[in-house]
Design a protein around this motif. Structure first.
Motif, short mmCIF file in Angstrom:
data_model
loop_
_atom_site.label_atom_id
_atom_site.label_comp_id
_atom_site.label_asym_id
_atom_site.label_seq_id
_atom_site.Cartn_x
_atom_site.Cartn_y
_atom_site.Cartn_z
N THR A 87 0.83 -1.21 0.00
CA THR A 87 0.00 0.00 0.00
C THR A 87 0.87 1.26 0.00
O THR A 87 0.58 2.23 -0.72
N GLU A 88 1.95 1.25 0.81
CA GLU A 88 2.85 2.42 0.85
C GLU A 88 3.47 2.67 -0.52
O GLU A 88 3.54 3.81 -0.99
N LEU A 89 3.93 1.59 -1.14
CA LEU A 89 4.56 1.74 -2.46
C LEU A 89 3.56 2.22 -3.50
O LEU A 89 3.88 3.06 -4.36
N ALA A 90 2.35 1.70 -3.42
CA ALA A 90 1.32 2.12 -4.37
C ALA A 90 1.01 3.60 -4.21
O ALA A 90 0.84 4.33 -5.21
N ASP A 91 0.93 4.08 -2.97
CA ASP A 91 0.67 5.49 -2.72
C ASP A 91 1.82 6.36 -3.23
O ASP A 91 1.58 7.44 -3.80
#
Length: 318
Positions: free
Chosen positions: A24-28
């Motif tokens: 999720t962090e990478l996607a954001d």
């Protein structure tokens, strides 16, 4: 808006930081879906980057050590720092590392942008490293010692003292300290139950035993301070007074820009040099290399060293 290649490079840059990233962090960060992140991760693995994934609510992605060395992604400052470090390593006191450093530097400079190549070249032109004259250390010896320090393991090795005697040592290594062109090992000597300082170039066949080393507090602010204190104790500073049969300007020209101490004129047209010397042997050699007539006023120990050098010189040329 970033294209796929730019996002892959951005993702790789994030993964090279020493932490674990959730999907999720990478996607954001990349403004894509978590499904796209999984596809990018697969692509990095195909390119040879060992990306590890952990499952669970606190799982994520991180780079791990692989069997091969994949390309590294460096920013400008990192690239310049590595290039300068490789230049310095080419003249280091570690035996056999010069050729490898030059090969790596050549590869790096081939791919540096012109703006960075100019910065590296400017530093290389302005900075001169002194080479030669110092003891050499085997890289394998440093590797074993560094690994034992990191893993908190005890080490056994053979050690040759300054007098030439050899002993076997059993120690708990604490730190490696580079001082000029010499490497020193700060360690707790298990047989002598005390702290010891070892010159690494006099150390042979180090072996990590696997036994756990005890965590100890150094008897100094840090390892570098410990080495300085020990060396100062081995060669205490001594006040030296030398009279020259030459005026101060001439003596200063022979001593060079790094002249320390006080240089004052004498009534007879000569000059007197007063300075503190940590090594009387080196002071004796320095005086002999000046090619100026001189008389040592103090200390007597310096006179004895000069006399010893003179006797050795006469014996060598007999």
């Amino acid at each position: 808006m970033m294209d796929t290649s730019a996002r892959l490079l951005n993702l790789l840059s994030l993964l090279q930081t020493p932490r674990e990233w959730s999907g999720t962090e990478l996607a954001d960060r990349l403004d894509v879906s978590t499904r796209t992140i999984r596809r990018y991760i697969d692509r990095l693995r195909e390119l040879g980057y060992p990306v590890e994934a952990t499952m669970g609510t606190i799982g994520g992605y991180r780079l791990i050590a692989g069997r091969a060395l994949p390309p590294l992604l460096l920013d400008d400052e990192e690239a310049v720092a590595i290039a300068v470090g490789l230049r310095a390593a080419a003249g280091s006191a570690v035996d056999g590392i010069e050729d490898a450093s030059l090969r790596a530097l050549t590869k790096l400079e081939q791919v540096l942008p012109s703006r960075l190549r100019y910065r590296v070249g400017a530093l290389g032109t302005a900075v001169v490293a002194m080479t030669g004259g110092g003891p050499r250390v085997e890289p394998a010896v440093l590797t074993v010692l560094a690994g034992a320090i990191t893993n908190h393991e005890r080490v056994r090795f053979s050690y040759r003292a300054a007098a030439g005697t050899e002993t076997r040592r059993h120690i708990e290594p604490q730190r490696l300290v580079a001082n000029g062109r010499r490497w020193y090992l700060v360690a707790w000597d298990l047989d002598r139950d005390d702290w010891r300082l070892f010159r690494v170039d006099r150390l042979a066949d180090p072996t990590a035993t696997g036994a756990r080393a005890t965590a100890r507090e150094l008897p100094a602010a840090d390892a570098a301070a410990f080495v300085q204190d020990k060396l100062r104790g081995m060669w205490p500073s001594a006040p030296v007074v030398v009279d020259f049969a030459a005026e101060p300007e001439t003596v200063r020209a022979h001593l060079g820009q790094a002249t320390t101490g006080e240089l004052e004129p004498l009534p007879n047209g000569g000059s007197r040099w007063s300075v503190d010397a940590d090594r009387l042997d080196w002071m004796a050699v320095r005086l002999l290399m000046l090619d100026l007539p001189f008389t040592v006023q103090s200390p007597p120990a310096l006179v004895e060293r000069l006399r010893t050098f003179g006797e050795r010189a006469r014996a060598a040329t007999a």
